[in-house]
Motif scaffolding. Sequence first.
Motif, PDB file in Angstrom:
ATOM      1  N   HIS A  32       0.818  -1.216   0.000  1.00  0.00           N
ATOM      2  CA  HIS A  32       0.000   0.000   0.000  1.00  0.00           C
ATOM      3  C   HIS A  32       0.850   1.264   0.000  1.00  0.00           C
ATOM      4  O   HIS A  32       0.324   2.378  -0.082  1.00  0.00           O
ATOM      5  N   GLU A  33       2.163   1.122   0.062  1.00  0.00           N
ATOM      6  CA  GLU A  33       3.056   2.282   0.112  1.00  0.00           C
ATOM      7  C   GLU A  33       3.377   2.754  -1.300  1.00  0.00           C
ATOM      8  O   GLU A  33       3.691   1.955  -2.185  1.00  0.00           O
ATOM      9  N   GLN A  34       3.317   4.072  -1.517  1.00  0.00           N
ATOM     10  CA  GLN A  34       3.681   4.658  -2.799  1.00  0.00           C
ATOM     11  C   GLN A  34       4.597   5.850  -2.579  1.00  0.00           C
ATOM     12  O   GLN A  34       4.631   6.434  -1.491  1.00  0.00           O
ATOM     13  N   TYR A  35       5.324   6.212  -3.633  1.00  0.00           N
ATOM     14  CA  TYR A  35       6.367   7.232  -3.527  1.00  0.00           C
ATOM     15  C   TYR A  35       6.171   8.271  -4.620  1.00  0.00           C
ATOM     16  O   TYR A  35       5.946   7.925  -5.791  1.00  0.00           O
ATOM     17  N   LEU A  36       6.295   9.517  -4.244  1.00  0.00           N
ATOM     18  CA  LEU A  36       6.100  10.627  -5.178  1.00  0.00           C
ATOM     19  C   LEU A  36       7.434  11.071  -5.755  1.00  0.00           C
ATOM     20  O   LEU A  36       8.411  11.246  -5.026  1.00  0.00           O
ATOM     21  N   VAL A  37       7.458  11.270  -7.066  1.00  0.00           N
ATOM     22  CA  VAL A  37       8.630  11.818  -7.750  1.00  0.00           C
ATOM     23  C   VAL A  37       8.228  13.127  -8.415  1.00  0.00           C
ATOM     24  O   VAL A  37       7.251  13.178  -9.171  1.00  0.00           O
ATOM     25  N   ILE A  87      13.041  14.991  -7.314  1.00  0.00           N
ATOM     26  CA  ILE A  87      12.915  14.917  -5.860  1.00  0.00           C
ATOM     27  C   ILE A  87      11.999  13.745  -5.537  1.00  0.00           C
ATOM     28  O   ILE A  87      10.892  13.644  -6.072  1.00  0.00           O
ATOM     29  N   LEU A  88      12.470  12.867  -4.693  1.00  0.00           N
ATOM     30  CA  LEU A  88      11.713  11.691  -4.272  1.00  0.00           C
ATOM     31  C   LEU A  88      11.187  11.929  -2.864  1.00  0.00           C
ATOM     32  O   LEU A  88      11.958  12.234  -1.951  1.00  0.00           O
ATOM     33  N   ILE A  89       9.860  11.810  -2.687  1.00  0.00           N
ATOM     34  CA  ILE A  89       9.251  11.985  -1.373  1.00  0.00           C
ATOM     35  C   ILE A  89       8.550  10.697  -0.969  1.00  0.00           C
ATOM     36  O   ILE A  89       7.684  10.186  -1.684  1.00  0.00           O
ATOM     37  N   SER A  90       8.941  10.183   0.181  1.00  0.00           N
ATOM     38  CA  SER A  90       8.337   8.986   0.759  1.00  0.00           C
ATOM     39  C   SER A  90       7.823   9.345   2.148  1.00  0.00           C
ATOM     40  O   SER A  90       8.356  10.236   2.800  1.00  0.00           O
ATOM     41  N   GLY A  91       6.804   8.651   2.612  1.00  0.00           N
ATOM     42  CA  GLY A  91       6.305   8.916   3.954  1.00  0.00           C
ATOM     43  C   GLY A  91       7.206   8.314   5.011  1.00  0.00           C
ATOM     44  O   GLY A  91       7.966   9.019   5.678  1.00  0.00           O
ATOM     45  N   CYS A  92       7.147   7.005   5.147  1.00  0.00           N
ATOM     46  CA  CYS A  92       7.909   6.307   6.189  1.00  0.00           C
ATOM     47  C   CYS A  92       8.960   5.346   5.648  1.00  0.00           C
ATOM     48  O   CYS A  92       9.719   4.773   6.436  1.00  0.00           O
ATOM     49  N   ALA A  93       8.990   5.116   4.350  1.00  0.00           N
ATOM     50  CA  ALA A  93       9.933   4.140   3.785  1.00  0.00           C
ATOM     51  C   ALA A  93       9.823   2.796   4.498  1.00  0.00           C
ATOM     52  O   ALA A  93      10.825   2.194   4.874  1.00  0.00           O
ATOM     53  N   TYR A 138      17.889  13.777  -7.082  1.00  0.00           N
ATOM     54  CA  TYR A 138      18.599  14.979  -6.616  1.00  0.00           C
ATOM     55  C   TYR A 138      18.442  15.131  -5.108  1.00  0.00           C
ATOM     56  O   TYR A 138      19.388  15.478  -4.394  1.00  0.00           O
ATOM     57  N   ALA A 139      17.232  14.840  -4.626  1.00  0.00           N
ATOM     58  CA  ALA A 139      16.967  14.929  -3.190  1.00  0.00           C
ATOM     59  C   ALA A 139      15.937  13.878  -2.795  1.00  0.00           C
ATOM     60  O   ALA A 139      15.087  13.504  -3.594  1.00  0.00           O
ATOM     61  N   VAL A 140      16.028  13.424  -1.552  1.00  0.00           N
ATOM     62  CA  VAL A 140      15.072  12.479  -0.980  1.00  0.00           C
ATOM     63  C   VAL A 140      14.552  13.052   0.324  1.00  0.00           C
ATOM     64  O   VAL A 140      15.334  13.468   1.180  1.00  0.00           O
ATOM     65  N   LYS A 176      20.891  14.666  -1.676  1.00  0.00           N
ATOM     66  CA  LYS A 176      20.626  15.281  -0.380  1.00  0.00           C
ATOM     67  C   LYS A 176      19.451  14.555   0.262  1.00  0.00           C
ATOM     68  O   LYS A 176      18.396  14.408  -0.345  1.00  0.00           O
ATOM     69  N   PHE A 177      19.619  14.107   1.513  1.00  0.00           N
ATOM     70  CA  PHE A 177      18.573  13.397   2.229  1.00  0.00           C
ATOM     71  C   PHE A 177      18.020  14.284   3.350  1.00  0.00           C
ATOM     72  O   PHE A 177      18.779  14.802   4.168  1.00  0.00           O
ATOM     73  N   ILE A 178      16.707  14.441   3.344  1.00  0.00           N
ATOM     74  CA  ILE A 178      16.006  15.154   4.401  1.00  0.00           C
ATOM     75  C   ILE A 178      15.131  14.135   5.121  1.00  0.00           C
ATOM     76  O   ILE A 178      14.264  13.511   4.496  1.00  0.00           O
ATOM     77  N   THR A 179      15.339  13.956   6.402  1.00  0.00           N
ATOM     78  CA  THR A 179      14.568  12.948   7.123  1.00  0.00           C
ATOM     79  C   THR A 179      13.786  13.575   8.273  1.00  0.00           C
ATOM     80  O   THR A 179      13.934  14.766   8.581  1.00  0.00           O
ATOM     81  N   CYS A 180      12.938  12.755   8.920  1.00  0.00           N
ATOM     82  CA  CYS A 180      11.995  13.278   9.899  1.00  0.00           C
ATOM     83  C   CYS A 180      11.198  12.128  10.511  1.00  0.00           C
ATOM     84  O   CYS A 180      11.462  10.957  10.228  1.00  0.00           O
TER      85      CYS A 180
END
Length: 290
Positions: free
Chosen positions: A170-175, A183-189, A209-211, A244-248
């Motif tokens: 059910h997990e999907q990833y936005l590019v 830029i790749l955006i994931s919720g929780c990986a 370029y960035a995650v 570049k990795f941005i996490t949270c």
Amino acid sequence: MKIVNLVENTEGESKCEYAHGLSFYVETDKHKLLVDAGPSDIMLRNAQKLGIDIEDIDTVILSHGHYDHSGGIIPFTKLNTKANIYLQKTAQGDFFADDGKDKGDERYRYIGIDKEIMNLSQIKILEGNYKIDDELSLFTIKSRSHKLPFTNKRLLIKDDTGYMQDDFVHEQYLVIKTENGNILISGCAHNGILSILDEYKKIYGMQPYAVISGFHLMKKSDYTDEELLEIINIAKDLKKYNTKFITCHCTGVPAYSVMKNIMGKKLEYVHSGDEVKLQPNKYKKELIKK
């Protein structure tokens, strides 16, 4: 381009509210996006404080079927009736967290979405990869290239036969395509950030370029030596990327600190209400076909 965190687990400089959950606001050349909606209407209050007009959003991406990313969707639709909301069909599953035998009858805790979300007229139900337009696309993982991160083992899905390990289909990833690169955006990986990056490279033929993503490495108790080694090895592998990795959120501050010591400037943490600042891409030529 503008990327602002609307909800995250920790307090940022803006003094916005914070809670266990995740939501980002993203402005691109063509879109105003909401990526996940946090656990409740806290996302709406923070957006108002930050001067972001919820009614202007045209696209919502739900990264996966958990409450801490979807709880703000129904409150959002009371203010915005035009935005398309994209989620995988499998995101409506019955997802649970195993909180341990000592919880007794409350051992299995429901962590799925409010099922009323599926009845919203704005919902766009997907089954696998999907291209929204030339700027935005979504992808999923059918099989992982790395083992499931250790903290995901307690996350389950329930069917007629009982509880079983969540497969995270059910997990999907936005590019997002930008002039600097994708830029790749994931919720929780939940599938593991290394598996996600391997799938990304198969589809797009380059490094991002960035995650922006949680890594789901947070744990309430101390890490075992084996778990700590897994975190260290993930950081070493991520450091090899010209990204570049941005996490949270679900990465957790202790795991972030370990990874930051290894990855240095390649890794940053974004707090609730913070704006993500990305520098011009000096590696742009090297990203192609690498």
